[in-house]
Design a protein around this motif. Structure first.
Motif, PDB file in Angstrom:
ATOM      1  N   ALA A  22       0.818  -1.214   0.000  1.00  0.00           N
ATOM      2  CA  ALA A  22       0.000   0.000   0.000  1.00  0.00           C
ATOM      3  C   ALA A  22       0.852   1.264   0.000  1.00  0.00           C
ATOM      4  N   GLN A  23       1.899   1.290   0.817  1.00  0.00           N
ATOM      5  CA  GLN A  23       2.744   2.484   0.877  1.00  0.00           C
ATOM      6  C   GLN A  23       3.412   2.748  -0.464  1.00  0.00           C
ATOM      7  N   ASP A  24       3.937   1.707  -1.091  1.00  0.00           N
ATOM      8  CA  ASP A  24       4.588   1.872  -2.391  1.00  0.00           C
ATOM      9  C   ASP A  24       3.615   2.418  -3.425  1.00  0.00           C
ATOM     10  N   MET A  25       2.380   1.916  -3.414  1.00  0.00           N
ATOM     11  CA  MET A  25       1.399   2.364  -4.399  1.00  0.00           C
ATOM     12  C   MET A  25       0.936   3.799  -4.113  1.00  0.00           C
ATOM     13  N   THR A  26       0.870   4.177  -2.844  1.00  0.00           N
ATOM     14  CA  THR A  26       0.511   5.558  -2.512  1.00  0.00           C
ATOM     15  C   THR A  26       1.555   6.522  -3.049  1.00  0.00           C
ATOM     16  N   ILE A  27       2.820   6.217  -2.822  1.00  0.00           N
ATOM     17  CA  ILE A  27       3.893   7.088  -3.299  1.00  0.00           C
ATOM     18  C   ILE A  27       3.891   7.137  -4.828  1.00  0.00           C
ATOM     19  N   ALA A  28       3.718   5.986  -5.464  1.00  0.00           N
ATOM     20  CA  ALA A  28       3.672   5.948  -6.927  1.00  0.00           C
ATOM     21  C   ALA A  28       2.489   6.754  -7.459  1.00  0.00           C
TER      22      ALA A  28
END
Length: 300
Positions: free
Chosen positions: A281-287
Motif C-alpha cells: 500500500a505504501q509503495d502504491m501511494t507514493i507511486a
C-alpha cells in the motif's frame, strides 16, 4: 509540471500523518506522527502538523507537496470535492491549498464518489493510480483491504465502479467490544482461518451464528485465542468475498495492502483459484502521488 526534483509526498489519514521526501524519483527520508485528520481538524493546525515533520527537508524557495487521504475531506485542510465514477483515479487539476507558508506549495488529490449505489473513497484512488502507473493497460479488479475494504472495477484506465465493506471495522468491534473479546487473542492459525473462510463463503447467511460459535467453543473447549482470532478473520472475509463475488469471479485481481490483512485476502482469493497480484500500500501511494505530480501544471 514542476522541474524540481525535490518534493514531498503525504498520506494524511484519519489517525496518522505520513510524509515522504522524494528526490530524483526516490524516497530518501520519511516521517510520521499521530496527527491524523481526526486530531488536527479539532484545531485546524494542519500546516503546523506538516511542518513539524517536513521542515528539515525544505530547501530555499518553494517545495511542492502532494497529499492524499482525509486531508481533503470537508473537515480537512482544504476540501477536495469527490470526482464521480466512471473516472480516471487522478484528476488533471488537484486542489491547491491557499495561503500556505511561502516555503510550501500544497496540492490535495480528491477522492472518488459513486452515486448509485452510494459510496466514497479517499486515499485508495491514489493507490489505484500508483498501481495503474506501473501496470499499463491493466483491466480487472483491485481489492484494497483495510478498516473499510474497497473493491474497484478497472477498465481502460478508469475506475468504473467500486464497493466498500466494513470488514476491518467489524473485526475490531467483535474482537474488542463484543462478547468475543473474552475469547479472541493474538497470533495466527492458518487452519482456523480456512475453516472460517469456507463456512461463510459457502453460507454467508450463517455469519451471525458462526460468530457466536467462537465464544461457545472457548467456553466448552477452551479454544486458543489465536485460533479464535483467525477463525473470526476467516468468517468475516468469507462473508465479504461471497458478497463481492461479482467483482472477483473470472477477473484479473490485484490486492493492494500491508501486513497480515493483505495476506489474508490474497490467500482467501487463492483458495478460490483466483491468481492475485499483491502490492504494498505504501509503495502504491507514493507511486500514485508521483503520477499526480506528473499530471499537474504547477502554479506559480
Amino acid at each position: 509540471m514542476s522541474t524540481s526534483d525535490n518534493w514531498i509526498a503525504v498520506d494524511w489519514g484519519t489517525s496518522r500523518l505520513r510524509a515522504y521526501h522524494v528526490v530524483d524519483g526516490a524516497v530518501v527520508a520519511q516521517a510520521d506522527s499521530e496527527n491524523g485528520m481526526s486530531r488536527v481538524s479539532q484545531t485546524g493546525a494542519f500546516e503546523a502538523a506538516l511542518l513539524e515533520l517536513v521542515t528539515p527537508w525544505l530547501s530555499e524557495g518553494t517545495t511542492d507537496v502532494f497529499a492524499c487521504g482525509m486531508v481533503g475531506a470537508r473537515q480537512g485542510w482544504a476540501e477536495a470535492p469527490y470526482t464521480a465514477v466512471p473516472a480516471d483515479p487522478l484528476p488533471k487539476s488537484p486542489v491547491r491549498v491557499e495561503n500556505t507558508d511561502p516555503r510550501l506549495r500544497v496540492y490535495i488529490v480528491p477522492g472518488l464518489k459513486q452515486v448509485k449505489a452510494a459510496d466514497v473513497m479517499r486515499g485508495e484512488e491514489t493507490q489505484i493510480a500508483g498501481f495503474l502507473a506501473q501496470n499499463d493497460n491493466w483491466d480487472g479488479v483491485i481489492c484494497l483491504p483495510g478498516t473499510h475494504t474497497k473493491w474497484a472495477h478497472i477498465s481502460a484506465g478508469e475506475v468504473v465502479s467500486f464497493q466498500t465493506f466494513m470488514t476491518g471495522e467489524f473485526f475490531a468491534l467483535c474482537a474488542e467490544k463484543s462478547v468475543l473479546r473474552h475469547s479472541v487473542g493474538e497470533g495466527w492459525d492458518a487452519e482456523a482461518f480456512r475453516d472460517g473462510l469456507d463456512a461463510t463463503l459457502s453460507r454467508p447467511e450463517s455469519l451471525a451464528a458462526r460468530l457466536f460459535g467462537i465464544r461457545a467453543r472457548d467456553l466448552l473447549e477452551g479454544e486458543n485465542g489465536a485460533v479464535a482470532a483467525s477463525r473470526l478473520s476467516g468468517l468475516l472475509i468469507g462473508a465479504e468475498l461471497a458478497a463481492a463475488r461479482p467483482y472477483w469471479l473470472g477477473q484479473n485481481v490485484a490486492v493492494i495492502g500491508a501486513g497480515r490483512v493483505a495476506e489474508n485476502y490474497a490467500e482467501a482469493l487463492g483458495v478460490q483459484g483466483v491468481p492475485v497480484a499483491q502490492q504494498d500500500a505504501q509503495d502504491m501511494t507514493i507511486a500514485g502521488l508521483m503520477a499526480a505530480r506528473t499530471l499537474t501544471e504547477i502554479e506559480a
